[in-house]
Design an enzyme around this catalytic site. Structure first.
Site, PDB file in Angstrom:
ATOM      1  CG  ASN A 210      -0.198  -0.089   2.498  1.00  0.00           C
ATOM      2  OD1 ASN A 210       0.544   0.821   2.831  1.00  0.00           O
ATOM      3  ND2 ASN A 210      -0.349  -1.195   3.225  1.00  0.00           N
ATOM      4  CG  ASP A 279      -6.592  -5.158   6.020  1.00  0.00           C
ATOM      5  OD1 ASP A 279      -6.027  -5.155   7.130  1.00  0.00           O
ATOM      6  OD2 ASP A 279      -7.252  -4.201   5.590  1.00  0.00           O
ATOM      7  CE  LYS A 289       8.424 -12.623 -14.077  1.00  0.00           C
ATOM      8  NZ  LYS A 289       9.123 -12.125 -15.245  1.00  0.00           N
ATOM      9  CG  PHE A 324      -2.182   5.362  13.178  1.00  0.00           C
ATOM     10  CD1 PHE A 324      -1.491   5.221  14.376  1.00  0.00           C
ATOM     11  CD2 PHE A 324      -1.976   6.506  12.420  1.00  0.00           C
ATOM     12  CE1 PHE A 324      -0.606   6.206  14.803  1.00  0.00           C
ATOM     13  CE2 PHE A 324      -1.094   7.489  12.831  1.00  0.00           C
ATOM     14  CZ  PHE A 324      -0.404   7.352  14.019  1.00  0.00           C
ATOM     15  CE  LYS A 338     -10.774   0.721  10.935  1.00  0.00           C
ATOM     16  NZ  LYS A 338     -10.047   1.300   9.826  1.00  0.00           N
ATOM     17  CE  LYS A 342      -8.594  -3.261  14.018  1.00  0.00           C
ATOM     18  NZ  LYS A 342      -7.565  -3.405  13.004  1.00  0.00           N
TER      19      LYS A 342
HETATM   20  N1  CTP Z   1      -3.711  -3.399  11.828  1.00  0.00           N
HETATM   21  C1  CTP Z   1      -2.994  -4.488  12.323  1.00  0.00           C
HETATM   22  N2  CTP Z   1      -2.996  -5.668  11.631  1.00  0.00           N
HETATM   23  C2  CTP Z   1      -3.693  -5.804  10.496  1.00  0.00           C
HETATM   24  C3  CTP Z   1      -4.439  -4.705   9.992  1.00  0.00           C
HETATM   25  C4  CTP Z   1      -4.431  -3.520  10.690  1.00  0.00           C
HETATM   26  O1  CTP Z   1      -2.365  -4.366  13.363  1.00  0.00           O
HETATM   27  N3  CTP Z   1      -3.670  -6.954   9.852  1.00  0.00           N
HETATM   28  C5  CTP Z   1      -3.704  -2.166  12.610  1.00  0.00           C
HETATM   29  C6  CTP Z   1      -3.034  -0.992  11.910  1.00  0.00           C
HETATM   30  O2  CTP Z   1      -1.649  -0.938  12.266  1.00  0.00           O
HETATM   31  C7  CTP Z   1      -3.768   0.198  12.473  1.00  0.00           C
HETATM   32  C8  CTP Z   1      -5.153  -0.342  12.755  1.00  0.00           C
HETATM   33  O3  CTP Z   1      -5.037  -1.760  12.780  1.00  0.00           O
HETATM   34  O4  CTP Z   1      -3.225   0.629  13.697  1.00  0.00           O
HETATM   35  C9  CTP Z   1      -6.219   0.023  11.785  1.00  0.00           C
HETATM   36  O5  CTP Z   1      -5.826  -0.274  10.482  1.00  0.00           O
HETATM   37  P1  CTP Z   1      -6.825  -0.010   9.287  1.00  0.00           P
HETATM   38  O6  CTP Z   1      -6.180  -0.523   8.021  1.00  0.00           O
HETATM   39  O7  CTP Z   1      -7.283   1.413   9.327  1.00  0.00           O
HETATM   40  O8  CTP Z   1      -8.076  -0.861   9.711  1.00  0.00           O
HETATM   41  P2  CTP Z   1      -8.496  -2.347   9.518  1.00  0.00           P
HETATM   42  O9  CTP Z   1      -8.605  -2.974  10.837  1.00  0.00           O
HETATM   43  O10 CTP Z   1      -7.635  -3.022   8.514  1.00  0.00           O
HETATM   44  O11 CTP Z   1      -9.983  -2.155   8.989  1.00  0.00           O
HETATM   45  P3  CTP Z   1     -10.528  -1.715   7.546  1.00  0.00           P
HETATM   46  O12 CTP Z   1      -9.495  -2.113   6.542  1.00  0.00           O
HETATM   47  O13 CTP Z   1     -11.803  -2.456   7.452  1.00  0.00           O
HETATM   48  O14 CTP Z   1     -10.750  -0.229   7.614  1.00  0.00           O
END
Ligand code: CTP
Length: 407
Positions: A210, A279, A289, A324, A338, A342
């Site tokens: 990302n 995610d 490859k 975050f 969140k 969490k």
């Molecule tokens: N985070 C994490 N592990 C993951 C995904 C996210 O620890 N596999 C943590 C990120 O470091 C951040 C927080 O979760 O502190 C929120 O991340 P975000 O991408 O905004 O949220 P998601 O939980 O992935 O939810 P969504 O994608 O549905 O918004």
């Protein structure tokens, strides 16, 4: 306290005289250092009279006809004797030389030798101020932890109107006071920060990732270290230099990040998950490859471990957990959702679909959703300033939680 006032060669040099007086009035011993350019605008006698001590001029010229001007080769002694270096006006040229470590006269040599806090008050023509070169130099200096007193907008000596006018001497003097009294309020604390994106391989040459640049997480690590914390930074792949005094642990995937987080969790007081963790990932990565044989392919992805959720379940009650939330809409609601889901103490939420703040930007504008039910918006500022504001709120929040939990 002992303060060095570096005066650069700009029309605003005359305002530095008023600053010198304010610093003396605040009870400081002020040593003025003037560049050759500054001495074209204001005579050293002005500063010598205001501060009661000889002004330092050139690095090596031993015989100076001006009795108010001393030539010092003792830049190391001056650097060690003084508590703070303030440069006003900081010209575009001085900012560039500071940023790149050039030591071509007394002031720039002193800067390199100076171990203490540095405050910079820039002043220049609007176009010079907004030039990408100047802004890049400023960003490098901010990242080094220097405080920048932003120039004001207004009518400039060059006839233009816009940003570039030296901040008022009273405002600069106030910034000097704030910097001198900055608390080392994270002394004795252990802080664990994650930053950057993760990369989830699809084959030996491709990956999913990302747009995270890691800048916010690195700014948090720098701020925590400057305030005295012991900092471990678990970082995905980024193009940033390791912050000074911080232990950096490079990782690539979400799984690696998870393992390193839990390996370092014990003894940590504050955990901040600024990383943009992917995610989803491919659980079975091909060894070779993947060839372009099919007209269309589809990927079946599995979720990565949600590190923050696991931390929320496993942390002990005295560990403070900050997550975050990167959103493109419904920021306050999503941040709060969140926070609850969490089990965090704070969520730092930002909108990532805005051009001027967020991912690659050096600036950020965030809201803080707190466990106490409060939501605090933080005004747009450099990521380093936002980082310091986040730590201010973390410390307040911890006091509030301790008070209600009757620890
Ligand atoms: N985070 C994490 N592990 C993951 C995904 C996210 O620890 N596999 C943590 C990120 O470091 C951040 C927080 O979760 O502190 C929120 O991340 P975000 O991408 O905004 O949220 P998601 O939980 O992935 O939810 P969504 O994608 O549905 O918004």
């Amino acid at each position: 306290m002992k303060v060095v006032l570096g005066v650069g060669g700009g029309i605003a040099a005359y305002k530095a005289a008023e600053l010198a007086r304010a610093l003396v009035q605040n009870g400081h011993a002020v040593q003025v250092v003037m560049t050759a350019g500054a001495r074209e605008f204001v005579r050293p006698l002005t500063f010598a009279a205001l501060t009661g001590r000889k002004v330092i001029g050139d690095l090596f010229s031993s015989a100076t006809p001006d009795a108010t001007l001393s030539s010092a080769v003792e830049h190391i002694a001056v650097a060690q004797e003084n508590d703070l270096l303030i440069v006003a006006p900081a010209t575009a040229d001085l900012l560039a030389r500071f940023a790149h470590g050039l030591a071509s006269d007394f002031l720039t040599t002193l800067y390199l030798a100076f171990p203490g806090p540095v405050v910079l008050a820039p002043a220049m023509n609007t176009n010079m101020w907004t030039h990408p070169a100047t802004q890049a130099n400023l960003e490098a200096l901010r990242r080094r932890g220097h405080r920048v007193v932003e120039p004001g907008e207004g009518f400039l000596a060059c006839g233009m109107t816009g940003p570039g006018r030296l901040a008022e001497p009273a405002e600069i003097a106030a910034a000097v006071e704030a910097e001198l009294h900055r608390r080392r309020d994270l002394e004795g604390e252990t802080v664990l920060i994650t930053a950057g994106p993760t990369q989830e391989p699809l084959d030996p040459v491709r990956y999913i990732s990302n747009r995270s640049s890691g800048k916010m997480g690195y700014a948090l690590a720098e701020a925590a270290a400057a305030r005295g914390a012991r900092v471990t930074l678990i970082s995905g792949p980024v193009h940033l230099p390791p912050p000074r005094g911080v232990k950096v642990i490079p990782v690539r995937t979400a799984a690696e990040m998870r393992d390193q987080v839990f390996a370092h969790l014990q003894g940590t007081d504050i955990i901040i998950k600024a990383a943009a963790v992917a995610d989803f990932h491919l659980s079975k990565v091909p060894q070779q490859k993947v060839k372009k044989t099919a007209a269309r392919i589809s990927l079946e992805l599995d979720p990565t471990p949600d590190i923050l959720s696991e931390l929320g379940r496993k942390k002990d009650s005295r560990q403070l957990l900050v997550g975050f939330a990167a959103e493109t809409e419904n920021l306050p609601q999503e941040a709060r959702r969140k926070l609850e889901a969490k089990n965090c103490d704070m969520i730092v939420g930002n909108l990532v679909n805005r051009e001027d703040v967020g991912f690659e930007s050096d600036q950020n504008e965030v809201i803080l959703a707190l466990r106490t039910g409060e939501t605090i918006p933080l005004a747009r500022a450099s990521k380093r300033e936002v980082a310091d504001r986040i730590f201010d709120e973390i410390l307040k929040l911890r006091l509030a939680i301790y008070a209600t939990d009757e620890h």
